[in-house]
Write a protein that holds these residues in place. Structure first.
Motif, PDB file in Angstrom:
ATOM      1  N   ASN A   1      -6.255   6.530  -6.304  1.00 50.01           N
ATOM      2  CA  ASN A   1      -6.136   7.798  -6.727  1.00 50.01           C
ATOM      3  C   ASN A   1      -7.293   8.064  -7.735  1.00 50.01           C
ATOM      4  O   ASN A   1      -7.936   9.122  -7.989  1.00 50.01           O
ATOM      5  CB  ASN A   1      -4.982   8.450  -7.082  1.00 50.01           C
ATOM      6  CG  ASN A   1      -5.035   9.971  -7.132  1.00 50.01           C
ATOM      7  OD1 ASN A   1      -5.021  10.731  -6.504  1.00 50.01           O
ATOM      8  ND2 ASN A   1      -5.023  10.264  -8.642  1.00 50.01           N
ATOM      9  N   GLU A   2      -7.632   7.168  -8.765  1.00 50.27           N
ATOM     10  CA  GLU A   2      -8.455   7.381  -9.805  1.00 50.27           C
ATOM     11  C   GLU A   2      -9.991   7.185  -9.399  1.00 50.27           C
ATOM     12  O   GLU A   2     -10.734   7.463 -10.206  1.00 50.27           O
ATOM     13  CB  GLU A   2      -8.052   6.180 -11.101  1.00 50.27           C
ATOM     14  CG  GLU A   2      -6.775   6.513 -11.324  1.00 50.27           C
ATOM     15  CD  GLU A   2      -5.934   7.731 -11.591  1.00 50.27           C
ATOM     16  OE1 GLU A   2      -6.234   7.957 -12.773  1.00 50.27           O
ATOM     17  OE2 GLU A   2      -5.445   8.585 -10.941  1.00 50.27           O
ATOM     18  N   SER A   3     -10.064   6.512  -8.382  1.00 51.79           N
ATOM     19  CA  SER A   3     -11.700   6.566  -7.883  1.00 51.79           C
ATOM     20  C   SER A   3     -12.020   7.887  -7.619  1.00 51.79           C
ATOM     21  O   SER A   3     -11.440   8.790  -7.101  1.00 51.79           O
ATOM     22  CB  SER A   3     -11.477   5.660  -6.301  1.00 51.79           C
ATOM     23  OG  SER A   3     -11.170   4.618  -6.528  1.00 51.79           O
TER      24      SER A   3
ATOM     25  N   MET B   1     -13.109   8.997   3.012  1.00 53.25           N
ATOM     26  CA  MET B   1     -13.543   8.298   1.692  1.00 53.25           C
ATOM     27  C   MET B   1     -12.129   7.751   0.996  1.00 53.25           C
ATOM     28  O   MET B   1     -12.276   6.406   0.531  1.00 53.25           O
ATOM     29  CB  MET B   1     -14.100   9.334   0.771  1.00 53.25           C
ATOM     30  CG  MET B   1     -15.619   9.477   1.023  1.00 53.25           C
ATOM     31  SD  MET B   1     -16.363  10.559  -0.053  1.00 53.25           S
ATOM     32  CE  MET B   1     -15.480  12.377   0.358  1.00 53.25           C
ATOM     33  N   SER B   2     -11.081   8.665   1.027  1.00 59.89           N
ATOM     34  CA  SER B   2      -9.853   8.016   0.452  1.00 59.89           C
ATOM     35  C   SER B   2      -9.439   6.714   0.917  1.00 59.89           C
ATOM     36  O   SER B   2      -9.113   5.567   0.397  1.00 59.89           O
ATOM     37  CB  SER B   2      -8.794   9.096   0.562  1.00 59.89           C
ATOM     38  OG  SER B   2      -8.995   9.991  -0.153  1.00 59.89           O
ATOM     39  N   PHE B   3      -9.640   6.533   2.323  1.00 62.73           N
ATOM     40  CA  PHE B   3      -9.125   5.347   2.969  1.00 62.73           C
ATOM     41  C   PHE B   3      -9.970   4.168   2.931  1.00 62.73           C
ATOM     42  O   PHE B   3      -9.747   3.079   3.121  1.00 62.73           O
ATOM     43  CB  PHE B   3      -8.620   5.739   4.490  1.00 62.73           C
ATOM     44  CG  PHE B   3      -7.159   6.218   4.443  1.00 62.73           C
ATOM     45  CD1 PHE B   3      -6.200   6.171   3.305  1.00 62.73           C
ATOM     46  CD2 PHE B   3      -6.945   7.154   5.532  1.00 62.73           C
ATOM     47  CE1 PHE B   3      -5.079   6.911   3.309  1.00 62.73           C
ATOM     48  CE2 PHE B   3      -5.525   7.574   5.553  1.00 62.73           C
ATOM     49  CZ  PHE B   3      -4.495   7.692   4.578  1.00 62.73           C
ATOM     50  N   ALA B   4     -11.423   4.499   2.696  1.00 63.49           N
ATOM     51  CA  ALA B   4     -12.159   3.536   2.612  1.00 63.49           C
ATOM     52  C   ALA B   4     -11.714   2.919   1.221  1.00 63.49           C
ATOM     53  O   ALA B   4     -12.019   1.472   1.121  1.00 63.49           O
ATOM     54  CB  ALA B   4     -13.519   4.170   2.543  1.00 63.49           C
ATOM     55  N   ASN B   5     -11.442   3.474   0.257  1.00 67.02           N
ATOM     56  CA  ASN B   5     -11.017   2.929  -1.045  1.00 67.02           C
ATOM     57  C   ASN B   5      -9.795   2.119  -0.779  1.00 67.02           C
ATOM     58  O   ASN B   5      -9.682   1.273  -1.372  1.00 67.02           O
ATOM     59  CB  ASN B   5     -10.705   4.183  -1.957  1.00 67.02           C
ATOM     60  CG  ASN B   5     -11.827   4.716  -2.763  1.00 67.02           C
ATOM     61  OD1 ASN B   5     -12.415   4.053  -3.682  1.00 67.02           O
ATOM     62  ND2 ASN B   5     -12.280   5.729  -2.341  1.00 67.02           N
ATOM     63  N   GLN B   6      -8.837   2.517   0.142  1.00 66.62           N
ATOM     64  CA  GLN B   6      -7.831   1.638   0.280  1.00 66.62           C
ATOM     65  C   GLN B   6      -8.049   0.283   0.821  1.00 66.62           C
ATOM     66  O   GLN B   6      -7.632  -0.775   0.572  1.00 66.62           O
ATOM     67  CB  GLN B   6      -6.658   2.399   1.113  1.00 66.62           C
ATOM     68  CG  GLN B   6      -5.951   3.616   0.671  1.00 66.62           C
ATOM     69  CD  GLN B   6      -4.625   2.936  -0.219  1.00 66.62           C
ATOM     70  OE1 GLN B   6      -4.654   1.928  -0.727  1.00 66.62           O
ATOM     71  NE2 GLN B   6      -3.817   3.760  -0.192  1.00 66.62           N
ATOM     72  N   ALA B   7      -9.037   0.279   2.089  1.00 64.71           N
ATOM     73  CA  ALA B   7      -9.084  -0.628   2.543  1.00 64.71           C
ATOM     74  C   ALA B   7     -10.158  -1.637   1.789  1.00 64.71           C
ATOM     75  O   ALA B   7      -9.819  -2.953   1.483  1.00 64.71           O
ATOM     76  CB  ALA B   7     -10.074  -0.352   3.714  1.00 64.71           C
TER      77      ALA B   7
ATOM     78  N   MET C   1       0.857  -1.128  -0.057  1.00 68.39           N
ATOM     79  CA  MET C   1      -0.092   0.006   0.127  1.00 68.39           C
ATOM     80  C   MET C   1       0.815   1.343  -0.286  1.00 68.39           C
ATOM     81  O   MET C   1       1.702   1.671   0.847  1.00 68.39           O
ATOM     82  CB  MET C   1      -0.954   0.008   1.193  1.00 68.39           C
ATOM     83  CG  MET C   1      -1.967   1.099   1.115  1.00 68.39           C
ATOM     84  SD  MET C   1      -3.271   0.789   2.496  1.00 68.39           S
ATOM     85  CE  MET C   1      -4.208  -0.443   1.931  1.00 68.39           C
ATOM     86  N   ASP C   2       0.939   2.051  -0.994  1.00 65.44           N
ATOM     87  CA  ASP C   2       1.818   2.882  -1.484  1.00 65.44           C
ATOM     88  C   ASP C   2       1.170   4.401  -1.425  1.00 65.44           C
ATOM     89  O   ASP C   2       0.118   4.587  -1.819  1.00 65.44           O
ATOM     90  CB  ASP C   2       2.690   2.488  -2.629  1.00 65.44           C
ATOM     91  CG  ASP C   2       4.161   2.870  -2.332  1.00 65.44           C
ATOM     92  OD1 ASP C   2       4.562   3.612  -1.502  1.00 65.44           O
ATOM     93  OD2 ASP C   2       4.979   2.390  -3.221  1.00 65.44           O
TER      94      ASP C   2
ATOM     95  N   GLU D   1      -2.204   2.006  -4.851  1.00 66.31           N
ATOM     96  CA  GLU D   1      -1.546   3.256  -4.680  1.00 66.31           C
ATOM     97  C   GLU D   1      -2.562   4.397  -4.500  1.00 66.31           C
ATOM     98  O   GLU D   1      -3.396   4.642  -4.910  1.00 66.31           O
ATOM     99  CB  GLU D   1      -0.717   3.321  -6.241  1.00 66.31           C
ATOM    100  CG  GLU D   1      -0.277   4.827  -6.390  1.00 66.31           C
ATOM    101  CD  GLU D   1       0.843   5.404  -5.080  1.00 66.31           C
ATOM    102  OE1 GLU D   1       0.697   6.555  -4.536  1.00 66.31           O
ATOM    103  OE2 GLU D   1       1.664   4.673  -4.864  1.00 66.31           O
ATOM    104  N   GLU D   2      -2.007   5.494  -3.779  1.00 71.03           N
ATOM    105  CA  GLU D   2      -2.711   6.495  -3.197  1.00 71.03           C
ATOM    106  C   GLU D   2      -2.915   7.806  -3.860  1.00 71.03           C
ATOM    107  O   GLU D   2      -4.052   8.370  -3.959  1.00 71.03           O
ATOM    108  CB  GLU D   2      -2.549   6.660  -1.722  1.00 71.03           C
ATOM    109  CG  GLU D   2      -2.910   7.919  -1.144  1.00 71.03           C
ATOM    110  CD  GLU D   2      -4.347   7.606  -0.562  1.00 71.03           C
ATOM    111  OE1 GLU D   2      -5.278   8.628  -0.089  1.00 71.03           O
ATOM    112  OE2 GLU D   2      -4.729   6.183  -0.480  1.00 71.03           O
TER     113      GLU D   2
END
Length: 422
Positions: A179-181, A358-364, A127-128, A153-154
């Motif tokens: 990042n593209e979400s 929201m960003s970290f919801a995407n990561q999880a 996870m970068d 990738e964030e």
């Protein structure tokens, strides 16, 4: 400084304060909280070794706790030498048992030693944020590549690097470009960067922005956010761009658009948000007026050509935390903020928790998706399915107590039909 098998942090005594701040951020991250509750029940990441190279902030800590709740065996390191919050790093190690290698202000040698320490965990998922972990893995730790299932990738800069790796045929495993979400770049990049960048500049300088000319270099989603927030604070905003469509959009949004060399002569504060190299170069530096302030909100500290600034200066001194004064031979003085690094994290606390929710919801959810679908994916850069993006948006709206309409069966049928006409 404290070093152990559990990590490398500045001061473990900071842990209680870090825990309190992590809990404060959690109050404004309801989507991630809901995901954490489900992860605790379902354990979708159980036993999976993960390495995360991320900004070590209160919001990242809540992501880490969500991954941990899902069963992940997680190790963290910093993705920028100045972005670490030392109390948070201490809390992750001491309060939550998550090995963390991060110290605010660490030098380059320590930064990469920490990345290697995270890779020593032999990750199955990466996870970068900026692609430093992935690039190090592909260059000097290639013996570990066979164990990696996939990655996430964030940020924009990292996605650019990954697409270059894919194009050159060197990327060895699939990576989700979080990042593209839409629920990432439309909100985190625009509203998060917009607010936190100006927050960092104000904390570093205590300057009044109203009435000043602020030059925003780059009008991507981050630039849009910075320009809008600067205008909201009363600044006269100038935008520079190389993309004609984005430049046209900036004009239509009511901003003055100029070539960067022309803007260099009139700007009071310059903010780079392009993800590119030497956006402010020697010709720009030579034209700056006395008192000009330079700040960067792109991921790496190479958007402002700092070596050329050093050559132009006859004297350098630090006036305030995160403010370096460069004096030219003719007496002009130019001020560089945060050593040219991410000003929103160097001098402030980064994005507000609400948008990182929201960003970290995407990561999880990206980690969960990667484990389920990695066998179907090639060593390429992918985006999360739209359905996941929309689910995150629905959860966020619900948390904000905002209701929306749904299509009737008649409307859905109409949209799926081609027969109906004038």
């Amino acid at each position: 400084m404290t070093t152990s098998t559990q990590g490398d942090v500045k001061d473990r005594s900071l842990a209680p304060r870090g825990k309190e701040r992590i809990e404060w951020a959690a109050r404004d991250m309801p989507v991630l909280r809901l995901i954490r509750e489900r992860f605790s029940r379902e354990q979708p990441l159980k036993g999976i070794r993960m390495a995360g190279c991320l900004h070590i902030t209160t919001e990242t800590a809540n992501l880490a706790l969500t991954l941990q709740a899902g069963g992940a065996d997680l190790v963290l390191c910093a993705s920028n030498p100045l972005s670490t919050q030392d109390d948070v790093a201490a809390a992750l190690v001491c309060e939550y048992g998550i090995p963390t290698f991060a110290i605010k202000g660490e030098d380059e040698e320590t930064y990469y030693r920490h990345i290697h320490a995270a890779l020593d965990h032999r990750p199955q998922l990466t996870m970068d944020d900026g692609c430093d972990l992935v690039s190090t893995l592909h260059s000097s730790r290639r013996e570990l590549l066979g164990q990696v299932i996939g990655g996430m990738e964030e940020t924009t800069t990292g996605v650019i690097r990954l697409r270059s790796m894919e194009k050159q045929g060197v990327l060895k495993y699939p990576v989700l470009a979080v990042n593209e979400s839409n629920t990432k770049h439309l909100f985190d990049n625009r509203y998060g960067t917009g607010q936190s960048t100006l927050d960092g500049i104000i904390r570093a300088t205590n300057l009044l922005l109203a009435g000043r000319t602020i030059v925003v270099l780059g009008y991507g989603w981050c630039g849009r956010g910075v320009a809008a927030r600067a205008r909201g604070l009363g600044a006269n905003v100038v935008v520079t761009e190389v993309d004609p469509i984005r430049a046209l959009e900036a004009v239509m949004d009511g901003f003055r658009v100029l070539p960067s060399l022309e803007a260099a002569t009139i700007g009071d504060i310059f903010i780079t948000v392009t993800g590119n190299l030497n956006v402010i170069d020697r010709p720009h530096l030579e034209r700056l007026k006395d008192g000009a302030v330079l700040a960067n909100s792109g991921h790496f500290n190479d958007e402002i050509n700092i070596p050329e600034l050093e050559k132009l200066a006859v004297r350098k001194r630090r006036l305030r935390d995160f403010v370096d004064e460069y004096t030219y031979a003719d007496g002009r003085q130019v001020y560089l903020l945060g050593e040219g690094r991410l000003i929103n994290l160097a001098a402030a606390e980064g994005h507000p928790a609400s948008v990182m929710d929201m960003s970290f919801a995407n990561q999880a959810l990206g980690a969960e998706y990667m484990l389920k679908h990695a066998s179907e994916l090639q060593p390429r850069v992918y985006t999360l399915p739209l359905e996941i993006d929309q689910d995150i948006a629905r959860l966020k709206l619900k948390a904000m107590n905002v209701a929306i309409d749904t299509l009737t069966s008649e409307q859905q049928s109409y949209l799926n039909s081609w027969e109906a006409g004038t």
